[in-house]
Design an enzyme around this catalytic site. Structure first.
Site, short mmCIF file in Angstrom:
data_model
loop_
_atom_site.label_atom_id
_atom_site.label_comp_id
_atom_site.label_asym_id
_atom_site.label_seq_id
_atom_site.Cartn_x
_atom_site.Cartn_y
_atom_site.Cartn_z
N ASN A 78 -0.18 30.14 -1.47
CA ASN A 78 0.10 29.97 -2.91
C ASN A 78 1.04 31.06 -3.41
O ASN A 78 1.23 31.20 -4.61
CB ASN A 78 -1.20 29.98 -3.71
CG ASN A 78 -2.00 31.26 -3.53
OD1 ASN A 78 -1.59 32.17 -2.81
ND2 ASN A 78 -3.16 31.32 -4.16
N ASP A 82 4.99 44.98 -13.91
CA ASP A 82 5.68 43.76 -14.40
C ASP A 82 6.77 44.10 -15.41
O ASP A 82 7.05 43.29 -16.30
CB ASP A 82 4.67 42.81 -15.07
CG ASP A 82 3.81 42.08 -14.06
OD1 ASP A 82 4.13 42.14 -12.87
OD2 ASP A 82 2.82 41.46 -14.47
#
Length: 310
Positions: free
Chosen positions: A154, A133
């Site tokens: 999702n 990340d």
């Protein structure tokens, strides 16, 4: 030692497993042509909200070779974080499960660097970098390409054996390897539980999430006040949201993780509704010292709590 591409790749997968990763797959670094139109459309609809950084370095997001020079392979790893135990007080504001233990960025980065060191020592000299990340990388797309799973409705990565409670990380290296077959088959079938269960309607259509309507966005990324129109829609979530994962049938088989660093902080799980509402900055710092919850800072955490109470 002159190893074949197959042998090199298998050694990497075996070492990743030894280091504790639940999944490891390898993809050839190239341009994500199939993702470009979808990503640009997502940005054009302002689904990134105030996450302005998502609109930066678009070409690097689509082509990792522009991010780390000479990248030939992307080693994708996944680590299960599903907890054995959850919060004790059913009335306490709810924290996302990924925040129960030590901040995953540090845990995965350390393991990835150990994997990179192993590759250099035992397989062959290589230049590369580990990311968690921390760079413009479309992780879910690369995880699918590396055979770790498919993209659910999702927009999260789903694996048939361990579900979706997964942290992802990657090594970008300049070594050619053997590559996995991407998973483009959709195992969600006709299920739409995640879409129907999202209280803010953030999943606008299958596989598309309006990030600016997601509870995680409001409670973590948004720095301003939470819009009044969202009153009563958070289902008592104070940091992050697991609703679309909790209802997913593929997570029925989710097993508790075995990573010591992800062992939930007992003080965190024991927090009552009153404990949270009366918490001061010092207590916040103590309880969430190693947790991702500290990203909100005490001010943001109090804002979220106040929003739930009003």
């Amino acid at each position: 030692m002159n190893l074949t591409l197959t042998a090199k790749s298998q050694l990497i997968r075996d070492k990743a497993k030894e280091l504790g990763f639940d999944l490891c797959g390898i993809a050839e670094a190239d341009f994500l042509s199939e993702e470009k139109e979808r990503f640009i459309d997502w940005l054009d609809k302002d689904y990134h909200g105030e996450m302005g950084y998502m609109a930066n370095n678009i070409e690097k997001r689509l082509d990792p070779r522009l991010l780390v020079e000479n990248t030939k392979s992307i080693v994708m790893v996944a680590l299960n974080y599903f907890p054995e135990n959850t919060q004790e007080d059913s009335e306490a504001p709810v924290l996302a499960k990924y925040a129960y233990g030590k901040d995953y960025h540090f845990v995965i980065k350390e393991k990835l660097n150990a994997l990179l060191e192993y590759i250099n020592q035992e397989i062959g000299e290589t230049q590369g970098r580990a990311f968690v990340d921390s760079a413009p990388i479309l992780e879910h797309a690369w995880a699918r390409k590396a055979g770790l799973g498919w993209i659910g409705k999702n927009s999260l990565l789903l694996n048939r054996k361990i579900g979706s409670f997964l942290f992802l990380g990657e090594l970008l290296i300049d070594m050619e390897l053997e590559y996995e077959n991407p998973i483009y088959q959709d195992f969600c079938g006709g299920c739409s539980k995640c879409i129907r269960s999202c209280p803010t309607g953030a999943i606008t259509e299958p596989y598309v999430v309006n990030g600016s309507k997601c509870i995680s966005y409001f409670t973590i990324e948004l720095k301003d006040e939470i819009p009044e129109v969202m009153k009563g829609k958070f289902e008592n979530r104070v940091f992050g949201c697991d609703i679309c994962q909790d209802v997913c049938p593929w997570n029925r088989m989710a097993k508790g993780n075995t990573v010591p660093e992800f062992e939930p902080n007992p003080d965190l799980l024991a927090l009552s509704k009153e404990d949270m509402e009366t918490m001061d900055a010092h207590q916040f710092g103590e309880v969430f010292r190693n947790s991702a919850v500290k990203r909100t800072k005490f001010k943001g955490f109090k804002r979220n709590l106040d929003f739930l109470q009003d």
